[in-house]
Design an enzyme around this catalytic site. Structure first.
Site: not given
Ligand code: AMP
Length: 398
Positions: A7, A91, A180, A241, A385
């Site tokens: 990743n 990823r 996600h 955010r 993940e």
């Protein structure tokens, strides 16, 4: 199969070597401050060999090379040679509408991922660097791309379109993609399993609440709506955010402050969310602590975060005409009992009642947090993940 999961971020490279038969993590770690100075972390499965040391990493290439050298090191490594790695699973954040499944990476795929970079300028270029580096260092090992957006490619047009002139969709593929996806997929499968519900006839809601946060409606095993959009900025209020905001308000602020678009985007991505609201922190532990000390703005930030999660959960119950189970995952979802309590409190109308003791769960614990009398259960399901990427990579190359 031993699968190396990579990743790659702009200044970091996270890795895990996973045996997909036993699903054991053989070794994992992270290269941080790549291009600055370099910090290397490594931990292998015996738990004895753990190290965090400075290591000079001017580029991702030195970082990846050092990962490989360490994995094959005679003393602290876990494999004898590179040949033992069957494939590398990468990823990739944005796959646009080109990728709904993992793919074996070739020049054509890389070109397409590069084209999509416009939609994820902070993420995709770093992912591509990771892929190119591994291709160079391991030219005979298959490289697989697993996309954060892929799981959401099953959304119907009414969920993925924006009500904008249609030409922007046709010409520029402006639409909602969602993110996600690897986590929502992993957690929804596990939620169906632990609840004993057949995935093919299920209505599940997954709340992935971390630094970035999104809620997904998973109907019969497929994502049919999710709260993030073209970019990860839409939806919930997040760490930094803004989530959903009236574009009119953005224009108003831009005019008042004389801000241009890069400044506006920076403000919405990095200075907003619970950090912007509270002025304290993007970390929920700090927010709860300061709220307890009487900080009103921290209270507003926490209340608003929970309110938005609840609002999306409510919306997805409506679009699926019901729900069979809800899961909380990621940093906040797995650790913050206060957020979970706030959300579940308002779902008692449909027979979901919090089990206060079970809700104290933290740090990777998989647990049902509703009482046995509840008609609809809620669970904490730790996300993984990397394992999902390893599984999908092994399936593709196997
Ligand atoms: P993630 O992006 O999934 O790694 O989640 C990171 C976020 O999880 C942090 O910003 C924290 O706000 C939150 N978090 C981590 N541990 C805890 C905890 N023990 N209690 C509350 N929030 C936590």
């Amino acid at each position: 199969m031993d699968i190396l999961v990579i990743n790659c971020g702009s200044s970091s490279l996270k890795y895990q070597l996973i045996n997909t038969e036993t699903e054991e993590v053989m070794a994992k770690g992270i290269c941080e401050r790549v291009g600055v100075d370099g910090i290397f972390t490594y931990k292998n499965n015996d738990g004895v060999n753990m190290k965090k040391v400075p290591f000079d990493m001017p580029t991702h290439k030195e970082a990846a090379q050092h990962v490989i050298d360490t994995l094959t090191d005679p003393e602290i490594g876990v494999i004898k040679s590179l040949e033992e790695i069957s494939a590398v699973g990468h990823r990739i954040v944005h796959g646009g509408d080109k990728f709904s499944e993992p793919v074996i990476i070739n020049d054509e795929v890389l070109k397409e991922v590069d084209e999509v970079s416009e939609l994820a300028p902070l993420h995709n270029p770093a992912n591509i660097i990771g892929i190119r580096t591994c291709q160079e260092l391991m030219p005979n090992t298959p490289q697989v791309g697993v996309f954060d957006t892929a799981f959401h490619q099953t959304m119907p047009p009414e969920a993925y379109m924006y009500a904008l002139p249609y030409e922007y969709y046709e010409k520029y593929r402006v639409r909602r993609y969602g993110f996600h996806g690897t986590s929502h997929k992993f957690v929804s499968r596990r939620l169906a399993e632990v609840c004993g519900i057949p995935l093919e006839t299920s209505k599940l809601i997954i709340c992935h609440l971390g630094g970035g946060a999104s809620v997904t409606a998973v109907y019969n095993g497929e994502s049919i709506d999710t709260s993030m959009g073209l970019t990860p900025l839409e939806g919930l209020a997040m760490g930094t955010r803004s989530g959903d905001v009236d574009i009119g308000a953005v224009e108003f602020i831009a005019k008042k402050k004389g801000m241009d678009f890069p400044e506006i985007m920076n403000m919405l991505n990095k200075e907003s969310g619970v950090l912007g609201l509270s002025g304290v922190s993007s970390d929920f532990r700090d927010l709860w602590n300061t709220r307890a000390e009487g900080n009103v703005r921290s209270g507003i930030a926490l209340d608003m975060f929970c309110y938005r999660v609840l609002k999306y959960v409510g919306a997805y119950i409506a679009v699926m005409n019901g729900v069979d189970a809800i899961a909380f995952t990621a940093g906040i979802g797995e650790n913050d009992e206060g957020v979970r309590e706030e959300v579940i409190r308002n779902l008692s109308y449909m027979g979901m009642f919090l089990d206060g003791d079970a809700n104290q769960a933290r740090y990777g614990k998989e647990v049902c947090i509703t009482t046995p009398e509840s008609r609809i259960p809620a669970w904490v399901i730790p996300t993984d993940e990397e394992l999902e990427i390893a599984r999908e990579t092994a399936e593709l190359v196997g």
